[in-house]
Design a protein around this motif. Structure first.
Motif, PDB file in Angstrom:
ATOM      1  N   VAL A 148      22.294  76.451  28.608  1.00 56.76           N
ATOM      2  CA  VAL A 148      22.898  75.816  27.440  1.00 56.76           C
ATOM      3  C   VAL A 148      24.072  74.946  27.877  1.00 56.76           C
ATOM      4  CG1 VAL A 148      24.102  76.231  25.260  1.00 56.76           C
ATOM      5  CG2 VAL A 148      22.197  77.719  25.960  1.00 56.76           C
ATOM      6  N   VAL A 182      24.491  76.463  21.080  1.00 57.86           N
ATOM      7  CA  VAL A 182      23.579  77.350  20.361  1.00 57.86           C
ATOM      8  C   VAL A 182      23.907  77.266  18.876  1.00 57.86           C
ATOM      9  CG1 VAL A 182      22.828  79.731  19.992  1.00 57.86           C
ATOM     10  CG2 VAL A 182      23.277  78.924  22.310  1.00 57.86           C
ATOM     11  N   ALA A 203      18.805  76.176  20.843  1.00 59.04           N
ATOM     12  CA  ALA A 203      19.657  76.031  22.024  1.00 59.04           C
ATOM     13  C   ALA A 203      19.508  74.614  22.566  1.00 59.04           C
ATOM     14  CB  ALA A 203      19.281  77.057  23.092  1.00 59.04           C
TER      15      ALA A 203
END
Length: 295
Positions: free
Chosen positions: A62, A68, A176
């Motif tokens: 990420v 996220v 994500a």
């Protein structure tokens, strides 16, 4: 529901939704959502109380502090919502998964971390405001690094779940974002249930056996009362001959239009009795207290 990052967690009632072996739930190269954990797994609300959920996402690859995103909305996920996470129970300390924390319960006050602006109108929670819309949030803080590049992101609703939210299935969608704007999305779900309870239960010995009667109530779906009769529901009548014996289902009954049930059990004359309701997708199960035979 508005979501924010919390640094405390609930200690029980969680369900982890991991990726099956050899098949990541959602991945683009190294960008992967490994698991989603809901605390509690099935929130249950009464007439006046509420439940604050925590949603933990374990992911890697990420990019950025808002990499996220969480969306929580009433209803089951559509077929086009992306891959689903299979439901399994969490195993404390299982390899590759963060062990459940035994930290303090959620505090009622504000938690550290940024607060995302709500899409819902301000003011008291009502079904009319909540039913049509979804709630989105982005994480602003990394909670932990379990190892091997996996990072845990933790979210919680700014508003707790209560009886005024729609009961039944809800969807949690997780997105994500990695390098170059690549994104993966997965989804899971939970059931929001309302409390049930028994009232007026009696076990009375008669000439033909033991007559078991009572009433099954549920949190009033109309909101006019705390509890209202729950009609047309099956209940189980359980019996045991003494405290050290196991419970056995000896009969069943169905509630009438006023939530009442009655059944005569002819082959038992004494012992202890209790009633069990298995619950529905909208209402929680209930196991009544122990009753002695009277008369």
């Amino acid at each position: 529901m508005t979501m924010r990052v919390l640094l405390a967690s609930l200690a029980a009632g969680a369900v982890t939704l991991p990726v099956p072996a050899g098949a990541p739930a959602a991945a683009v190269e190294d960008l992967t959502i490994r698991s989603v954990t809901l605390h509690p797994a099935t929130p249950v609300v009464g007439p006046a109380d509420s439940v604050r959920m925590v949603i933990e996402v374990v992911a890697r690859g990420v990019t950025g502090p808002e990499g996220v995103r969480i969306k929580v909305e009433p209803g089951a996920p559509p077929a086009s919502a992306g891959p689903s996470f299979p439901v399994t129970a969490p195993r404390p300390g299982a390899p590759g998964r963060p062990a459940p924390e035994r930290g303090p319960a959620l505090a009622p006050g504000p938690a550290p971390g940024p607060i995302v602006t709500a899409r819902l109108a301000p003011g008291p929670i009502s079904t009319a405001r909540l039913a049509p819309g979804a709630a989105e949030a982005t994480a602003g803080r990394i909670v932990s690094r379990p190892g091997e590049g996996w990072v845990t992101w933790r979210f919680a609703p700014e508003k707790s779940l209560s009886r005024w939210y729609p009961a039944g299935p809800w969807t949690v969608s997780v997105t994500a974002r990695g390098a170059d704007g690549a994104e993966v999305t997965g989804h899971t779900g939970f059931l929001l249930k309302r409390l049930t309870r028994f009232g007026g239960v009696e076990a009375v010995r008669g000439n033909s056996g033991v007559r078991v009667t009572g009433v099954l109530n549920r949190v009033d779906p109309q909101g006019a009362l705390d509890y209202a009769p729950f009609p047309g529901q099956p209940v189980e009548i359980l019996h045991r001959p003494g405290e050290k014996a196991g419970w056995t289902k000896v009969a069943g009954a169905t509630t009438d239009s006023h939530g009442r049930f009655a059944r005569t059990v002819g082959d038992r004359t004494g012992g202890e009795w209790r009633i069990r309701f298995q619950g529905t997708s909208h209402y929680a199960p209930r196991l009544g207290i122990v009753h002695q035979v009277t008369r």
